[in-house]
Motif scaffolding. Sequence first.
Motif, mmCIF file in Angstrom:
data_model
loop_
_atom_site.group_PDB
_atom_site.id
_atom_site.type_symbol
_atom_site.label_atom_id
_atom_site.label_comp_id
_atom_site.label_asym_id
_atom_site.label_seq_id
_atom_site.Cartn_x
_atom_site.Cartn_y
_atom_site.Cartn_z
ATOM 1 N N ALA A 15 0.852 -1.191 0.000
ATOM 2 C CA ALA A 15 0.000 0.000 0.000
ATOM 3 C C ALA A 15 0.882 1.234 0.000
ATOM 4 O O ALA A 15 1.867 1.300 0.755
ATOM 5 C CB ALA A 15 -0.917 0.007 1.213
ATOM 6 N N TYR A 16 0.535 2.205 -0.837
ATOM 7 C CA TYR A 16 1.265 3.466 -0.920
ATOM 8 C C TYR A 16 0.276 4.609 -0.706
ATOM 9 O O TYR A 16 -0.836 4.579 -1.233
ATOM 10 C CB TYR A 16 1.904 3.676 -2.294
ATOM 11 N N VAL A 17 0.712 5.650 0.005
ATOM 12 C CA VAL A 17 -0.130 6.834 0.159
ATOM 13 C C VAL A 17 0.763 8.063 0.361
ATOM 14 O O VAL A 17 1.787 7.985 1.053
ATOM 15 C CB VAL A 17 -1.116 6.675 1.338
ATOM 16 N N PRO A 18 0.441 9.193 -0.274
ATOM 17 C CA PRO A 18 1.220 10.410 -0.065
ATOM 18 C C PRO A 18 1.060 10.926 1.358
ATOM 19 O O PRO A 18 -0.038 10.907 1.923
ATOM 20 C CB PRO A 18 0.621 11.410 -1.063
ATOM 21 N N VAL A 19 2.151 11.366 1.954
ATOM 22 C CA VAL A 19 2.157 11.999 3.271
ATOM 23 C C VAL A 19 3.083 13.200 3.201
ATOM 24 O O VAL A 19 3.785 13.409 2.219
ATOM 25 C CB VAL A 19 2.633 11.020 4.375
ATOM 26 N N SER A 20 3.092 13.981 4.254
ATOM 27 C CA SER A 20 3.985 15.128 4.299
ATOM 28 C C SER A 20 5.440 14.662 4.208
ATOM 29 O O SER A 20 5.875 13.818 4.983
ATOM 30 C CB SER A 20 3.768 15.905 5.607
ATOM 31 N N GLY A 21 6.161 15.173 3.229
ATOM 32 C CA GLY A 21 7.561 14.823 3.077
ATOM 33 C C GLY A 21 7.828 13.659 2.158
ATOM 34 O O GLY A 21 8.988 13.283 1.959
ATOM 35 N N GLY A 22 6.775 13.045 1.580
ATOM 36 C CA GLY A 22 7.024 11.947 0.662
ATOM 37 C C GLY A 22 5.878 10.974 0.570
ATOM 38 O O GLY A 22 4.717 11.365 0.454
ATOM 39 N N LEU A 23 6.199 9.673 0.649
ATOM 40 C CA LEU A 23 5.208 8.609 0.553
ATOM 41 C C LEU A 23 5.351 7.666 1.745
ATOM 42 O O LEU A 23 6.463 7.392 2.198
ATOM 43 C CB LEU A 23 5.412 7.779 -0.722
ATOM 44 N N ALA A 24 4.215 7.166 2.235
ATOM 45 C CA ALA A 24 4.240 6.095 3.233
ATOM 46 C C ALA A 24 3.937 4.788 2.517
ATOM 47 O O ALA A 24 3.095 4.736 1.617
ATOM 48 C CB ALA A 24 3.209 6.353 4.328
ATOM 49 N N ARG A 25 4.631 3.721 2.959
ATOM 50 C CA ARG A 25 4.466 2.422 2.320
ATOM 51 C C ARG A 25 4.309 1.331 3.368
ATOM 52 O O ARG A 25 5.068 1.271 4.336
ATOM 53 C CB ARG A 25 5.672 2.109 1.437
ATOM 54 N N TRP A 26 3.278 0.484 3.197
ATOM 55 C CA TRP A 26 3.077 -0.695 4.032
ATOM 56 C C TRP A 26 3.212 -1.928 3.139
ATOM 57 O O TRP A 26 2.754 -1.925 1.989
ATOM 58 C CB TRP A 26 1.689 -0.720 4.663
ATOM 59 N N THR A 27 3.776 -3.025 3.670
ATOM 60 C CA THR A 27 3.968 -4.239 2.891
ATOM 61 C C THR A 27 3.537 -5.460 3.687
ATOM 62 O O THR A 27 3.881 -5.592 4.872
ATOM 63 C CB THR A 27 5.451 -4.400 2.479
ATOM 64 N N GLU A 28 2.786 -6.355 3.053
ATOM 65 C CA GLU A 28 2.422 -7.616 3.683
ATOM 66 C C GLU A 28 3.676 -8.416 4.028
ATOM 67 O O GLU A 28 4.618 -8.487 3.235
ATOM 68 C CB GLU A 28 1.574 -8.467 2.736
ATOM 69 N N ASP A 29 3.666 -9.047 5.205
ATOM 70 C CA ASP A 29 4.800 -9.890 5.568
ATOM 71 C C ASP A 29 4.803 -11.201 4.800
ATOM 72 O O ASP A 29 5.860 -11.786 4.547
ATOM 73 C CB ASP A 29 4.786 -10.169 7.080
ATOM 74 N N ARG A 30 3.620 -11.695 4.465
ATOM 75 C CA ARG A 30 3.501 -12.879 3.610
ATOM 76 C C ARG A 30 2.196 -12.774 2.825
ATOM 77 O O ARG A 30 1.262 -12.086 3.264
ATOM 78 C CB ARG A 30 3.529 -14.164 4.440
ATOM 79 N N PRO A 31 2.118 -13.436 1.672
ATOM 80 C CA PRO A 31 0.893 -13.339 0.883
ATOM 81 C C PRO A 31 -0.335 -13.797 1.665
ATOM 82 O O PRO A 31 -0.336 -14.890 2.253
ATOM 83 C CB PRO A 31 1.167 -14.287 -0.300
ATOM 84 N N GLY A 32 -1.355 -12.949 1.703
ATOM 85 C CA GLY A 32 -2.596 -13.294 2.377
ATOM 86 C C GLY A 32 -2.541 -13.242 3.883
ATOM 87 O O GLY A 32 -3.525 -13.580 4.551
ATOM 88 N N GLY A 33 -1.415 -12.805 4.452
ATOM 89 C CA GLY A 33 -1.274 -12.762 5.902
ATOM 90 C C GLY A 33 -1.925 -11.549 6.520
ATOM 91 O O GLY A 33 -2.292 -10.590 5.829
ATOM 92 N N SER A 34 -2.055 -11.573 7.838
ATOM 93 C CA SER A 34 -2.692 -10.461 8.542
ATOM 94 C C SER A 34 -1.687 -9.426 9.042
ATOM 95 O O SER A 34 -2.086 -8.349 9.476
ATOM 96 C CB SER A 34 -3.499 -10.997 9.735
ATOM 97 N N SER A 35 -0.402 -9.737 8.996
ATOM 98 C CA SER A 35 0.603 -8.800 9.503
ATOM 99 C C SER A 35 1.282 -8.061 8.349
ATOM 100 O O SER A 35 1.537 -8.635 7.291
ATOM 101 C CB SER A 35 1.650 -9.540 10.350
ATOM 102 N N TRP A 36 1.530 -6.787 8.598
ATOM 103 C CA TRP A 36 2.160 -5.916 7.618
ATOM 104 C C TRP A 36 3.351 -5.210 8.257
ATOM 105 O O TRP A 36 3.371 -4.980 9.466
ATOM 106 C CB TRP A 36 1.181 -4.850 7.124
ATOM 107 N N THR A 37 4.318 -4.832 7.438
ATOM 108 C CA THR A 37 5.434 -3.996 7.875
ATOM 109 C C THR A 37 5.196 -2.573 7.387
ATOM 110 O O THR A 37 4.868 -2.359 6.221
ATOM 111 C CB THR A 37 6.766 -4.518 7.310
ATOM 112 N N GLY A 38 5.356 -1.625 8.289
ATOM 113 C CA GLY A 38 5.177 -0.230 7.897
ATOM 114 C C GLY A 38 4.422 0.546 8.957
ATOM 115 O O GLY A 38 4.036 -0.018 9.989
ATOM 116 N N PRO A 39 4.248 1.841 8.707
ATOM 117 C CA PRO A 39 4.622 2.520 7.466
ATOM 118 C C PRO A 39 6.110 2.850 7.397
ATOM 119 O O PRO A 39 6.718 3.213 8.402
ATOM 120 C CB PRO A 39 3.796 3.799 7.507
#
Length: 348
Positions: A15-39
């Motif tokens: 997932a990408y979204v614009p924020v102040s100073g740039g972009l925030a990015r979240w990434t799934e830890d595994r396909p279809g998993g419930s845990s993400w790394t980020g922002p």
Amino acid sequence: MALRLLRGKDGRLTAYVPVSGGLARWTEDRPGGSSWTGPWLIRTPGLSQVTIAQGPDGYAHLVGLRRTEGKDGPKVDLVHATQFQTGRPLTAWHSLGTPHPKDRAKAQRTGPPAAALDASGALRVFVRNAGGGVSARRQDPKGTWERWTDWKGERVLGGLSAASTADGRLELLAPAGKGAALRWFQPKPGAAPKRGEDVPADARPDSASVVETSPGTLTHYWRDARSGELLAWRPDVPAPAPLGGAAGTGPVAAVRAVVDGHDCTVLAHQDTEAGRLAVAAHPSEDEAAGVWWTPTGEQGAHTPALALDDQGGVVLAALSLDGKLLVARQKTDERGLALHAWTRVGGG
């Protein structure tokens, strides 16, 4: 750019979204998993109006408008970076300039970019130029950037929408004044883009979006300038089709998916009357069958994005009022488009 949700070659969502100073990015830890790394913050001072194009190779091409202050005053340019692998850093940002390299005043009037990749793997970036037309710049499959070219057009309002079909045939829609949207398309993969007939669309700027709804056919969406109602249109359809429901804001998110064994188009938008997101699904390219919107998520959730996970299930993402990523997945054990409870991923 609103929130964007992309699936990489390894099946993980980002997932990408614009924020102040740039972009925030979240990434799934595994396909279809419930845990993400980020922002994770991609720091880019002055970056705004970002769009993302993804090709069959899974590479994510990020293109944004950058405004900075220089010794000669404000400066505007387009910048491009690529993420080759899910969760990995981006390349360095590369300046694409503007269609007006010798006129800083005109460069200030450059509109937000749209981007898409064609059948050859070439990336094209589109902007509204200072004259109210459309300019484009192409990166060939080997990575070399060509010069800006003038695609003509007039009275373009901004909020361009570009996409390619699965076989790489590119289309561009540009909302314009006097009740029309301008359209360019490739008649077949690899052909030179050409100007099509104007689309009857009195569209709000920055409300256009597009998705492939059958092999080789792109359906375009926008909001009516007066009512805010969502409309859908594709080539060979005589008039835009209303999608019903209350008026909303921003572009609609759309993805083609299988629901109860049927080929459907799933939609999500920000419903201003309900104060939350609303979702709907209908048989692909059959808007006349009826589109019924269902409110979902918490009050104030906004900027919805849709994608399919590695198993073909629908994933809906949005932002909460406090900047956290919200994610809801399609239930596989219920009929219809049923979603699991929202998961709150992290702070922005």
